[in-house]
Design an enzyme around this catalytic site. Structure first.
Site, PDB file in Angstrom:
ATOM      1  N   ASP A   1       2.599 -42.363  -7.590  1.00 29.56           N
ATOM      2  CA  ASP A   1       2.365 -43.622  -6.919  1.00 29.56           C
ATOM      3  C   ASP A   1       3.614 -44.463  -6.945  1.00 29.56           C
ATOM      4  OD1 ASP A   1      -0.656 -44.089  -9.080  1.00 29.56           O
ATOM      5  OD2 ASP A   1      -0.293 -43.670  -6.888  1.00 29.56           O
TER       6      ASP A   1
HETATM    7  C1  NOJ Z   1      -0.993 -42.922 -12.987  1.00 29.42           C
HETATM    8  C2  NOJ Z   1      -2.323 -43.122 -11.928  1.00 29.42           C
HETATM    9  O1  NOJ Z   1      -3.487 -43.171 -12.531  1.00 29.42           O
HETATM   10  C3  NOJ Z   1      -2.275 -41.484 -11.342  1.00 29.42           C
HETATM   11  O2  NOJ Z   1      -3.300 -41.499 -10.391  1.00 29.42           O
HETATM   12  C4  NOJ Z   1      -0.759 -40.993 -10.818  1.00 29.42           C
HETATM   13  O3  NOJ Z   1      -0.995 -39.760 -10.314  1.00 29.42           O
HETATM   14  C5  NOJ Z   1       0.082 -41.210 -11.975  1.00 29.42           C
HETATM   15  N1  NOJ Z   1       0.104 -42.469 -12.452  1.00 29.42           N
HETATM   16  C6  NOJ Z   1       1.482 -40.785 -11.349  1.00 29.42           C
HETATM   17  O4  NOJ Z   1       1.833 -42.012 -10.338  1.00 29.42           O
END
Ligand code: NOJ
Length: 813
Positions: free
Chosen positions: A475
C-alpha cells in the site's frame, strides 16, 4: 518471560505485570460484536463496523485509557481507599494482580487491602453485548462495606467524526438512566437524514443506588479518571447527559462478611434496535445465566479450535498453529477492519479478506463461503474490485476514504480464493452460481474470476506489465503509479499465478479454451517479466511513472525487494538459471534473526516518485521492516521448491515466541499473536521491536503455510494431496484435518531424515499408489500413514509426474 507466560495447556496467556511494554490485547467477538480488550481492561468495542458503531472512547496505545473499569471504595475503612481491579487508570500498586487472556474471555484478578476480586469479560454468543462477571471476596476478619462503580466512557457513534469534531459530535450526545430497566441508555441524536443511531446500554445485576452520565461530573473539573470526584463523593450526582462528553457509571453497595464471596454481573453493549435493550439486559444480568453463557462460549472455542490439529517436534509451532494463531485467524476473519493500532477506520480490505478466506477454508468452511460470496459481489463488472467495504457504510470508494482506493492489485486475489474453495470442497456447482457485480450486471462465479484476470491483463503499461495505480500489495508504494504509468513487477507475477490457478481449474472442468487462454497470458507475462523485470541478480519491484526502476541495484535505498523474489517462485516465472541468485539475496542479504526484511536498505528520506513508504521511520512498517505477511509468502515459496529447512527457519523466526523475541522489553508486543511487522535493521535502536499485532495477513498465510505446505495436507481438485515439506531433523509429525465430510488423521514418518517426497502412503492400513487421497465423504475418521523418502518409490507420486513435465521451477502454490 518478564511480563507473562502461557498456562501449561497453552490455552491461556497469563500476564503477570500490568505495565507491559505495550498494551497486550485479547479479541472477544461474535458475528456482530467485537470487543478489543487489553490486560487492564483498556480498549473499545463496536457493533458491526468499528468506525460507525463505536461504543467506547479509547484514546491511544500510549495510555491504554479509558477502559472498562470497576472502581472499589472501602466505605467501611476509616480512610476510604479507592482502587480498581484493573490497576488502570490509577496505576496504584496492588497486593496482587494478573490477567488471563484466553479464547472467548479475559479475566483480570487482583487483591488489595484484604479484598480479592476478579472480572471475567466475555462477549455474548450472539447478542451485541459484553458481560463482566465480577467476584469479590472479603479475605479479612472484619465485615466489609464496599461501594462498587462499574465505569465506561462512551462514544456511541462514529469514531472518525468524533475524533475530528469532538466538540460538535458531543452536542448530539444523549444519555439517560432508565429507571424502569435500571440501565443507562446513551446514543447520539441522528444529524443526517440517513443516520441510524447506535444505542449503548449499561446495567448491572446489583441494586443501583446512584449513577452518572456526564463525564465532567464524574471526573470533576479538570479531573482525571485516576481519581474521579464522583467516587470520592458520598453518591454519584445522578445526572443524565445531553450535549456533553458522556460516561456510564453505576454505584452499588456490596457488603461482605469475613471470608464471604459475592458475585454480580455488568452487561453492556450497543444495538441499532433500542427496543431490544430491556430484553438484552434482562437476559444477561443474572450471574447464573452469565456463567452458563460463559461455559458455552468456552466449550465452543474448545470444539472450534480442535478441527485442525498438528503435532510436530516444535511445541511453539504447535501452540501457534493449533491455538493462538488459529484464534487470531477467526478473530480477524470476522473483524478485519480494525485493531488497537488502526485508528478510526471501518470496513475491511478486499485484498486482505480474500486471503483470509483461504486461511479459513479448512477449519470454518461456512464462514469462508459466506465471505467469498461477499467478495464476489464487491467486484465491478469490468473485473476490477473495490478496495474495501463496510457492511454498514458500503464501499471505501463510496465513503471517499482517500488513501485506500485505486489499489491496482485487489482483483488478482479473487481467483486464488475461488480456486482454493473448489479444491477444498470439490463443489464445482458453486462456479455456476450467478452473483451480481457491485456496479451493474451479474455473472457466474467462474465468469467473475475470468474477469479478474482479464481486467488486470488489460490494464498494463509500456513494458507490458500491470499498472500499479495507487498500490500493489504494498500500500505504501502510493506514488509509484498514481500518474497512471507506473508498473508493478510483483503484480505481473501475481497475475501469472492467477492465470495458472485458473488454467488448472479450466483443465479440471475440461474448458480447454480458457486453459489455453490462461497459458498464453502466463507465458507472455513470464517472458516480459524475465526480459524487463530482471535486474541482473534479482527481480525489480516496479517501474514508476517516470520509468525509474524501483528495487534495483541502481537504487541507493530500497534496492532488493523480497516480494518480487518470493513471488517469482510462487508464480513459477523464475527460470532455473536465475533461482540461486535470488535465493542468495533472500538468504544472505535480506535475512535477519526475525526473518527477511521487506527490502533493504530502508529509505531515509521522502521520495515523491515512490511514496509514503520512504517517509516511514527507517525499519518501520513497509519501510524495510521484517514484514511478517511477506515473510509468510517466503515460507510457502520455500516449500514449493522443497527448501524445507529454510521454510521452517523463517517460520520459526516469525513465531511471536521465537528465541529472538524472548526479551519483552525489546519485542514489546503480545507474545501470543502474529505481529504485522518487527522493526528492521534500518533502525539501530528499535531493531527487533514488534508492532501492529492481531490484524495482519500473516495470520491466514502462516496457517496455510503450516497445514497445507510444511505438514503438506493440501486441498486439490481430485482430493487431499499429501506432500509434506518438513525439516529433515523431524522423525515424525501429525496433522488431523477435516476434508470433504471426513476426518483425516495423518502421521508422517521420516525414518531417512529427508524433507519431502512420499515413498509410501497407506489409508486405514491399505497401501495406496501415489500421494493423492480420494475423498471418502463418509463422516468417518481415516488413518493415513505417510513414509517420506524417494518420491515415486511407491510407483506414482501425483505431483512429481506433473512437475517433471514443466519447464519452469515451482508447482502451483
Ligand atoms: C497492511 C494491509 O492490510 C495489507 O493489505 C497490505 O498488503 C500490507 N499492509 C502492505 O502494504
Amino acid at each position: 518471560m518478564k511480563y507473562g507466560h502461557f498456562s501449561k495447556d497453552g490455552r491461556e496467556f497469563i500476564v503477570t505485570h500490568p505495565n507491559t511494554p505495550k498494551p497486550w490485547f485479547n479479541y472477544l467477538f461474535n458475528d456482530i460484536y467485537h470487543c478489543l480488550i487489553s490486560q487492564t481492561g483498556g480498549g473499545f468495542s463496536y457493533l458491526r463496523d468499528p468506525k460507525y458503531y463505536r461504543l467506547h472512547r479509547w484514546d491511544h496505545l500510549s495510555s491504554d485509557r479509558p477502559g472498562r473499569y470497576l472502581y472499589i471504595k472501602d466505605a467501611s475503612a476509616k480512610k476510604h481507599s479507592v482502587w480498581t481491579l484493573n490497576w488502570q487508570p490509577s496505576r496504584e500498586k496492588l497486593d496482587a494482580w494478573e490477567c488471563r487472556h484466553s479464547f472467548g474471555c479475559t479475566t483480570i484478578s487482583a487483591s488489595n487491602n484484604g479484598i480479592k476480586g476478579s472480572i471475567t469479560y466475555f462477549v455474548a454468543k450472539q447478542a451485541p453485548a459484553e458481560i463482566w462477571l465480577v467476584s469479590l471476596t472479603n479475605a479479612t476478619r472484619a465485615k466489609k462495606t464496599l461501594q462498587v462503580y462499574p465505569f465506561v466512557e462512551l462514544i456511541a457513534g462514529d469514531v472518525a467524526l468524533e475524533t475530528h469534531y469532538r466538540n460538535i459530535l458531543c452536542l448530539y450526545n444523549d444519555a439517560v438512566f432508565d429507571k424502569e430497566h435500571q440501565a443507562i441508555i446513551a446514543f447520539k441524536q441522528p444529524f443526517k437524514s440517513w443516520h441510524k443511531p447506535g444505542y449503548a446500554f449499561f446495567a448491572s445485576s446489583l441494586k443501583v443506588e446512584s449513577y452518572e452520565c456526564r463525564r465532567e461530573a464524574f471526573v470533576g473539573r479538570y479531573g482525571e479518571l485516576d481519581n474521579p470526584d464522583g467516587v470520592q463523593a458520598k453518591k454519584l450526582a445522578g445526572s443524565g447527559c445531553r450535549g456533553e462528553d458522556m460516561v456510564a457509571v453505576l454505584q452499588s453497595t456490596v457488603t461482605l462478611q469475613p471470608g464471604e464471596t459475592k458475585q454480580f454481573v455488568v452487561v453492556s453493549g450497543i444495538t441499532e434496535n433500542k427496543n431490544e435493550i430491556p430484553s438484552l439486559v434482562k437476559r444477561f444480568r443474572s450471574v447464573d445465566l452469565a456463567k452458563k453463557e460463559l461455559s458455552e462460549i468456552k466449550a465452543y472455542w474448545k470444539r472450534h479450535l480442535e478441527q485442525v490439529w498438528i503435532e510436530t517436534p516444535d511445541p511453539k509451532m504447535n501452540l501457534m498453529v493449533n491455538l493462538w494463531g488459529k484464534y487470531q485467524l477467526y478473530a480477524i476473519t470476522h473483524w478485519r477492519g480494525t485493531s488497537h493500532y488502526h485508528g478510526a477506520e471501518g470496513g475491511q480490505g478486499y485484498r486482505d479478506t480474500c486471503q483470509d478466506v483461504e486461511g479459513l477454508l479448512s477449519s470454518d468452511l461456512e464462514a469462508a463461503r459466506a465471505k467469498l460470496e461477499r467478495l464476489i459481489f464487491y467486484q465491478y463488472e469490468s473485473g476490477h474490485a473495490v478496495s474495501g467495504f463496510s457492511e454498514v457504510e458500503g464501499t471505501w470508494e463510496n465513503q471517499g476514504v482517500a488513501g485506500v482506493i485505486k489499489k491496482a492489485d485487489v482483483a488478482v486475489w479473487l481467483p486464488y480464493s475461488v480456486v482454493a474453495y473448489v479444491k477444498e470442497t470439490g463443489d464445482t456447482e458453486f462456479l455456476k452460481k450467478v452473483i451480481p457485480f457491485h456496479d451493474k450486471g451479474e455473472a457466474t462465479v467462474y465468469e467473475h474470476i475470468l474477469r479478474s484476470v482479464r481486467y488486470i491483463y488489460s490494464a498494463r503499461g509500456q513494458h507490458g506489465l500491470p499498472l500499479i495505480g495507487h498500490a500493489d500489495w504494498n500500500d505504501a508504494y502510493d506514488h509509484v503509479g498514481n500518474k497512471g504509468k507506473g508498473e508493478s513487477i510483483w503484480l505481473g507475477m501475481a497475475l501469472v499465478r492467477a492465470c495458472k490457478h485458473v488454467k488448472e481449474l479450466a483443465e479440471f472442468l475440461g474448458d480447454t479454451a480458457v486453459a489455453h487462454e490462461m497459458q498464453e497470458k502466463s507465458d507472455e507475462l513470464t517472458a516480459i517479466i524475465n526480459e524487463v523485470g530482471w535486474d541482473g541478480s534479482w527481480y525489480l519491484a516496479a517501474f514508476n511513472d517516470d520509468g525509474r526502476r524501483i528495487g534495483s541495484q541502481e537504487n541507493k535505498e530500497g534496492k532488493v525487494p523480497l516480494n518480487s523474489q518470493t513471488w517469482a517462485i510462487l508464480s513459477g516465472v523464475v527460470p532455473p538459471d536465475r533461482l540461486q541468485r535470488l535465493l542468495d539475496k533472500i538468504d544472505h542479504y535480506l535475512d535477519t534473526p526475525y526473518g527477511p526484511a521487506l527490502f533493504l536498505p530502508s529509505y531515509t528520506t521522502f521520495n515523491p516518485g515512490i511514496g509514503r513508504v520512504s517517509s516511514f521511520a527507517p525499519g518501520t512498517k513497509e519501510n524495510a521492516a521484517v514484514f511478517s505477511h511477506a515473510c509468510a509468502f517466503k515460507v510457502v515459496a520455500d516449500c514449493t521448491i522443497k527448501r524445507a529447512d529454510q521454510a521452517y527457519d523463517t517460520f520459526s523466526k516469525l513465531l511471536p515466541i521465537s528465541e529472538a523475541k524472548q526479551d519483552h522489553e525489546k519485542y514489546k508486543v503480545e507474545p501470543y499473536v502474529w505481529a504485522e511487522y518487527v522493526v528492521g535493521p534500518g533502525s539501530a535502536d528499535r531493531f527487533g521491536e514488534g508492532s501492529f499485532t492481531w490484524n495482519t495477513g500473516t495470520t491466514p498465510w502462516m496457517y496455510v503455510a503450516a497445514t497445507e505446505w510444511i505438514l503438506g495436507a493440501r486441498r486439490d481438485f481430485q482430493g487431499l494431496l499429501i506432500d509434506p515439506c518438513i525439516p529433515k531433523t523431524w522423525k515424525e509429525a501429525k496433522i488431523r484435518r477435516p476434508f470433504r465430510g471426513a476426518i483425516y488423521e495423518i502421521t508422517i514418518k521420516n525414518p531417512g531424515g529427508v524433507s519431502s517426497g512420499v515413498a509410501r502412503l497407506s489409508v486405514d492400513g491399505v497401501e495406496q499408489r501415489g500421494n493423492l487421497i480420494q475423498p471418502h465423504g463418509d463422516g468417518k475418521t481415516h488413518r493415513v500413514e505417510v513414509v517420506l523418502g524417494k518420491a515415486g518409490s511407491n510407483h506414482s507420486s501425483h505431483r512429481a509426474k506433473r512437475r517433471m513435465g514443466k519447464k519452469s521451477i515451482s508447482t502451483l502454490s
